[in-house]
Design an enzyme around this catalytic site. Structure first.
Site, PDB file in Angstrom:
ATOM      1  CB  SER A 119       1.156  11.120   4.800  1.00  0.00           C
ATOM      2  OG  SER A 119      -0.090  10.571   5.122  1.00  0.00           O
TER       3      SER A 119
ATOM      4  CG  HIS B 247       5.718  11.187   4.576  1.00  0.00           C
ATOM      5  ND1 HIS B 247       5.585  11.609   3.279  1.00  0.00           N
ATOM      6  CD2 HIS B 247       4.626  10.420   4.824  1.00  0.00           C
ATOM      7  CE1 HIS B 247       4.468  11.143   2.772  1.00  0.00           C
ATOM      8  NE2 HIS B 247       3.859  10.411   3.685  1.00  0.00           N
TER       9      HIS B 247
ATOM     10  CE  LYS C 282       5.040   8.484   0.095  1.00  0.00           C
ATOM     11  NZ  LYS C 282       4.229   7.775   1.052  1.00  0.00           N
TER      12      LYS C 282
HETATM   13  C1  PLP Z   1       3.200   6.733   0.811  1.00  0.00           C
HETATM   14  C2  PLP Z   1       2.951   6.052   2.109  1.00  0.00           C
HETATM   15  C3  PLP Z   1       2.861   4.669   2.199  1.00  0.00           C
HETATM   16  C4  PLP Z   1       2.835   3.787   0.989  1.00  0.00           C
HETATM   17  O1  PLP Z   1       4.082   3.694   0.413  1.00  0.00           O
HETATM   18  P1  PLP Z   1       4.181   3.365  -1.152  1.00  0.00           P
HETATM   19  O2  PLP Z   1       5.570   2.917  -1.332  1.00  0.00           O
HETATM   20  O3  PLP Z   1       3.827   4.612  -1.856  1.00  0.00           O
HETATM   21  O4  PLP Z   1       3.175   2.266  -1.410  1.00  0.00           O
HETATM   22  C5  PLP Z   1       2.744   4.101   3.449  1.00  0.00           C
HETATM   23  N1  PLP Z   1       2.677   4.861   4.562  1.00  0.00           N
HETATM   24  C6  PLP Z   1       2.718   6.196   4.506  1.00  0.00           C
HETATM   25  C7  PLP Z   1       2.649   6.987   5.766  1.00  0.00           C
HETATM   26  C8  PLP Z   1       2.845   6.829   3.282  1.00  0.00           C
HETATM   27  O5  PLP Z   1       2.861   8.164   3.222  1.00  0.00           O
END
Ligand code: PLP
Length: 383
Positions: A177, A205, A237
């Site tokens: 990320s 992502h 996302k």
């Molecule tokens: C954003 C993210 C999460 C968490 O997901 P949410 O739905 O925002 O709680 C988990 N793993 C990674 C790699 C992320 O970037």
């Protein structure tokens, strides 16, 4: 305790690590309004521009009219509605696994998966740059934790050779990320098969962005199907809404349904969001032009900064980090960009290792090429 907390807050301040959430006065999109100011935003993970898409909004409104606003209870009690069931079916089919389970967030999915699959006496092998939710998940599981240097397959193999356990789980982000690089998934699966481990893949992502029709990192890497894979994708996302899902063998999903505490002991996500996500899933599948545009923006940014001092990490994804190093300097650069009407988050420890502070440029299909040109021009002016 108050005096102690105040001292620690002062120390954060002195280290340039104090964080404050900006309050936004307009919907998530390529242009943000903060304190009455308009800024071009490279700060969200809304990679396909679906967070404020009319079709997704309509589906949310229809969902609210039809299903109300709250689920009323946890999924197992009385909070599992027809849109949730339909979404789970569609998600499983989309990523090519027999079943899927919907969670309220990716954080909850990760802290649900790991402790449900491993416990005391088992072993977890985790990439050092994994997301915080996976790190917390390992702690909750009480399994022995072995972390390997980022992407270091030889180090992982040495650990797998030397750390036997009843059950073993390899944990990895698919797209990291804060770096934007893609994990060596085929090699990881090969190690899992050779050393009798399971592979949990967090595709927060990659889902919606990578692979044919946005099916995610497994498709992007042409990963063969394996019962050893437990796949997690998030829906806040690229999908633009909120939530997450786990896709795997039916037996694994059934076990998660029986045992994952972050699924059992939380009120189910509102069915209106599942309704919105069904519309988002259609747009993801049909979203080739959005993904092409995103790839064009990435190429534009990279070529625009190629002959400058700005060091872009070698990321093939929408996440384009510019390595700066020093905490204070990264804050100063972000402030200088803000003065020029550009919002790029400064990412500092503990989110990234000490000395590796960076600007995290996050591109979205909702950006116009003119937005990226402004960012390139501003960074060139600061070069
Ligand atoms: C954003 C993210 C999460 C968490 O997901 P949410 O739905 O925002 O709680 C988990 N793993 C990674 C790699 C992320 O970037």
């Amino acid at each position: 305790m108050l005096a102690d907390l105040a001292r620690q807050l002062e120390k954060l301040d002195a280290d340039g690590l104090t964080r404050r959430p900006p309050t936004l006065q307009a919907p998530c999109g390529p242009v943000a309004t903060i304190d009455g100011r308009t800024l071009i935003s490279f700060a969200s993970n809304d990679y396909l521009g679906l967070a404020n898409d009319p079709a997704v909004i309509d589906a949310a409104i229809d969902g609210a009219r039809h299903w109300g606003v709250g689920a009323g209870a946890s999924a197992l009690v009385s909070g599992h509605f027809a849109p949730h069931a339909e979404l789970e079916r569609r998600l499983a089919e989309f990523v090519g696994y027999p079943r899927a389970l919907f969670f309220s967030t990716g954080y909850l999915a990760n802290i649900g998966i790991v402790p449900t699959l491993v416990g005391r006496g088992d072993a977890v092998f985790a990439d050092r740059l994994n997301h915080a939710s996976l790190i917390d998940a390992v702690q909750l599981s009480r399994a022995d934790s072995h972390r390997y240097p980022h992407g270091d397959l030889a180090a992982l193999e040495r650990l797998l050779v030397s750390r036997p356990a009843r059950r073993r789980l390899i944990l990895t982000d698919a797209v990291f990320s804060m770096d934007g690089d893609v994990a060596p998934l085929p090699e990881l699966l090969d190690l899992a098969e050779r050393y009798d481990a399971w592979l949990v893949i967090d595709d927060a992502h990659g889902f919606g962005v990578l692979g044919h029709q946005g099916r995610g990192s497994l498709d992007h890497c042409c990963l063969k199907k394996s019962p050893r894979i437990v796949y997690m994708g998030t829906l806040g996302k690229a999908a633009g809404v909120s939530g997450a899902f786990v896709a795997a063998e039916a037996t694994v999903i059934d076990w998660l349904l029986q045992r994952a505490r972050s699924h059992i002991f939380t009120t189910a996500s509102p069915p209106l969001l599942a309704n919105a996500l069904l519309a988002a899933l259609d747009l993801i599948a049909e979203g080739e032009s959005r993904r092409m545009h995103l790839a064009g923006l990435r190429a534009q940014l990279r070529s625009g900064l190629a002959d400058t001092r700005w060091r872009l990490l070698p990321s093939p994804t929408a996440i384009q980090p510019v390595l700066v190093g020093d905490n204070h300097e990264v804050v100063a650069v972000a402030a200088a960009l803000a003065e020029r009407g550009l919002w790029v988050p400064a990412i500092r420890p503990p989110t990234v290792p000490a000395g590796q502070a960076r600007l995290r440029v996050s591109l979205s299909a909702a950006h116009a090429t003119a937005h990226v040109s402004q960012l390139v021009d501003a960074l060139r002016a600061l070069d």
